[in-house]
Motif scaffolding. Structure first.
Motif, PDB file in Angstrom:
ATOM      1  N   UNK A 131      82.411  -1.727 -85.778  1.00 10.08           N
ATOM      2  CA  UNK A 131      83.351  -2.622 -86.460  1.00 10.08           C
ATOM      3  C   UNK A 131      83.138  -4.060 -86.004  1.00 10.08           C
ATOM      4  N   UNK A 132      83.413  -4.998 -86.888  1.00  9.36           N
ATOM      5  CA  UNK A 132      83.411  -6.417 -86.529  1.00  9.36           C
ATOM      6  C   UNK A 132      84.727  -6.727 -85.809  1.00  9.36           C
ATOM      7  N   UNK A 133      84.755  -7.816 -85.080  1.00 10.00           N
ATOM      8  CA  UNK A 133      85.942  -8.207 -84.325  1.00 10.00           C
ATOM      9  C   UNK A 133      87.167  -8.462 -85.183  1.00 10.00           C
ATOM     10  N   UNK A 134      86.969  -8.804 -86.456  1.00  9.53           N
ATOM     11  CA  UNK A 134      88.101  -9.097 -87.334  1.00  9.53           C
ATOM     12  C   UNK A 134      88.594  -7.873 -88.110  1.00  9.53           C
ATOM     13  N   UNK A 135      88.111  -6.685 -87.747  1.00  7.31           N
ATOM     14  CA  UNK A 135      88.571  -5.469 -88.408  1.00  7.31           C
ATOM     15  C   UNK A 135      87.833  -5.120 -89.686  1.00  7.31           C
ATOM     16  N   UNK A 136      86.753  -5.834 -89.957  1.00  7.49           N
ATOM     17  CA  UNK A 136      85.945  -5.529 -91.130  1.00  7.49           C
ATOM     18  C   UNK A 136      84.737  -4.694 -90.711  1.00  7.49           C
ATOM     19  N   UNK A 137      84.049  -4.170 -91.691  1.00  9.52           N
ATOM     20  CA  UNK A 137      82.854  -3.386 -91.432  1.00  9.52           C
ATOM     21  C   UNK A 137      81.706  -3.982 -92.249  1.00  9.52           C
ATOM     22  N   UNK A 138      80.492  -3.829 -91.739  1.00  6.65           N
ATOM     23  CA  UNK A 138      79.306  -4.358 -92.396  1.00  6.65           C
ATOM     24  C   UNK A 138      78.235  -3.268 -92.331  1.00  6.65           C
ATOM     25  N   UNK A 139      77.871  -2.717 -93.490  1.00 10.77           N
ATOM     26  CA  UNK A 139      76.909  -1.618 -93.534  1.00 10.77           C
ATOM     27  C   UNK A 139      75.761  -1.995 -94.454  1.00 10.77           C
ATOM     28  N   UNK A 140      74.535  -1.872 -93.945  1.00  9.66           N
ATOM     29  CA  UNK A 140      73.336  -2.145 -94.748  1.00  9.66           C
ATOM     30  C   UNK A 140      72.837  -0.831 -95.339  1.00  9.66           C
TER      31      UNK A 140
END
Length: 191
Positions: A131-140
């Motif tokens: 998870x990112x620090x701001x509560x979002x997710x980034x998936x490639x």
């Protein structure tokens, strides 16, 4: 001559009826879809209130739907721009996910089968994703390995993402015209 006309009309009617039923059962899970950008969900498909098309779609696919109290499955086969998700391209899923106790994200081919790959990675869960620090997710998503959250597409020409949210607030599963905020799906580059 009258019998021939009757049989012709019956054949045409049967063909059109079966064709429309087939189309209705392969293009979703019936009526009452909730849409959020490229994401689609059918909250009533696993309930007693499911329409006949949803029941036929599920029977045809051999799937067991989630009950509203259990969760909801969102399906995407296009990106935010309306382009089909192409497994030969680099695609990014990013942003906030709907509020839920647990979620899974699965990548399949256009027929709903898991994509065989050397990494043996077919999806992510909320417990596995970084998870990112701001509560979002980034998936490639793409055919070539990446660091971080990466799902291999096997360079398939068409892929489908299914995001299942479990134990979500009641409002997500009962809304029919207002979907929750969903993560963005962007095709970044294509060969």
């Amino acid at each position: 001559m009258r019998a021939f006309s009757f049989l012709t009309t019956l054949a045409i009617g049967g063909t059109v009826g079966l064709g429309l039923t087939w189309f209705a059962t392969v293009s979703g899970y019936g009526l009452g879809a909730v849409e959020a950008g490229p994401w689609h969900a059918w909250p009533k498909s696993g309930t007693e209130d499911a329409d006949p098309y949803a029941r036929a779609s599920l029977a045809r696919a051999g799937e067991l739907p989630l009950e509203q109290a259990d969760g909801l499955a969102f399906i995407a086969n296009t990106d935010d721009g309306g382009n089909a998700l192409d497994g030969r391209c680099d695609i990014r899923l990013s942003g906030k996910l709907p509020q839920a106790r647990f979620w899974t994200l699965t990548l399949t081919d256009s027929r709903g089968r898991l994509i065989d790959n050397a990494a043996n990675r077919f999806g992510f869960t909320s417990a596995e994703a970084v998870w990112n620090g701001d509560g979002t997710v980034d998936i490639a998503l793409g055919p070539r390995a990446r660091s971080g959250n990466w799902l291999p597409t096997g360079a398939r020409d068409r892929v489908v993402l299914t995001l299942r949210v479990y134990d979500a607030p009641v409002g997500i599963a009962t809304r029919t015209s207002d979907a929750p905020q969903m993560p963005a799906l962007v095709t970044e580059s294509c060969p």
